[in-house]
Design an enzyme around this catalytic site. Sequence first.
Site, PDB file in Angstrom:
ATOM      1  CG  ASP A  67      -0.259  -0.455   2.488  1.00 25.98           C
ATOM      2  OD1 ASP A  67       0.944  -0.203   2.647  1.00 25.98           O
ATOM      3  OD2 ASP A  67      -0.930  -1.075   3.331  1.00 25.98           O
ATOM      4  CG  ASN A 135      -8.956  -1.540  11.998  1.00 26.00           C
ATOM      5  OD1 ASN A 135      -8.006  -2.185  11.537  1.00 26.00           O
ATOM      6  ND2 ASN A 135      -9.427  -0.462  11.401  1.00 26.00           N
ATOM      7  CG  HIS A 137      -5.819  -2.325   8.906  1.00 22.03           C
ATOM      8  ND1 HIS A 137      -5.999  -1.158   9.594  1.00 22.03           N
ATOM      9  CD2 HIS A 137      -4.468  -2.476   8.807  1.00 22.03           C
ATOM     10  CE1 HIS A 137      -4.827  -0.637   9.899  1.00 22.03           C
ATOM     11  NE2 HIS A 137      -3.880  -1.419   9.437  1.00 22.03           N
ATOM     12  CD  GLU A 142      -8.838   0.942   7.893  1.00 21.51           C
ATOM     13  OE1 GLU A 142      -8.669  -0.034   8.638  1.00 21.51           O
ATOM     14  OE2 GLU A 142      -8.414   2.075   8.164  1.00 21.51           O
TER      15      GLU A 142
END
Length: 240
Positions: A67, A135, A137, A142
């Site tokens: 990313d 979380n 990811h 996400e």
Amino acid sequence: MQVKTFDNTTELDTFAAQLFAEKLKDKPNATLGLATGSTPVGIYGKIIEMYKNGSISFKDATTFNLDEYVGLAPEHEQSYAHFMKEQLFNHIDLPLQNAHLPKGIGADLKSECTSYDQMLAEQPIDIQLLGLGLNGHIGFNEPDQELQGGTHVVELEESTREANARFFDKLEEVPTQAITMGVGSILKADSILLVVKGADKAGIVKQALQGPITTEVPASLLQTHKNVIVLVDREAGRLL
């Protein structure tokens, strides 16, 4: 899925680096999937040591990163392109034309996503390194009701921006979007190496590895892959 627990990060980083070294020795022209953030820094340090002592070479290898932030030029100090040069590429013999990251700037990010997916299709990843977000990811995929398979632009959750704010002068400077390899692309890798460190990750590690498979915890989809190795330190793996 194999899960290995380590007493300290040095042992963990060394083991992870050795997995990459073994892949390169077995296949010198391997395609390596790389990650950014604090998790892989120690691993890259060990890889550099192996390169400097002549154990491995990257001259025939290719790399793809997961990313990049949208809006940050490659020269920006907080871009992942800059991170990879500082933490790895400047210290090994990987030809820079063989190092690929999605571009987060430009007028047509959709075209950039399509182009990145095409390159991934032409050079499938042999081993993909992943970290794990608080979380759940992986990459910048996400939690959501549904996830995209290919490379795409994603709105970063506030919790993700807050977690990454430590790398910036203030939260307001953290980009609100990123361009990320999709979960589908990640799962196409021949093997996946998930590395998690720290007590604050213990809960999400348990959800990802032992909880239900759900797009609300993107890392849980790794349970569907045939060849995943998970490396955790004692604190991250304490609930397993």
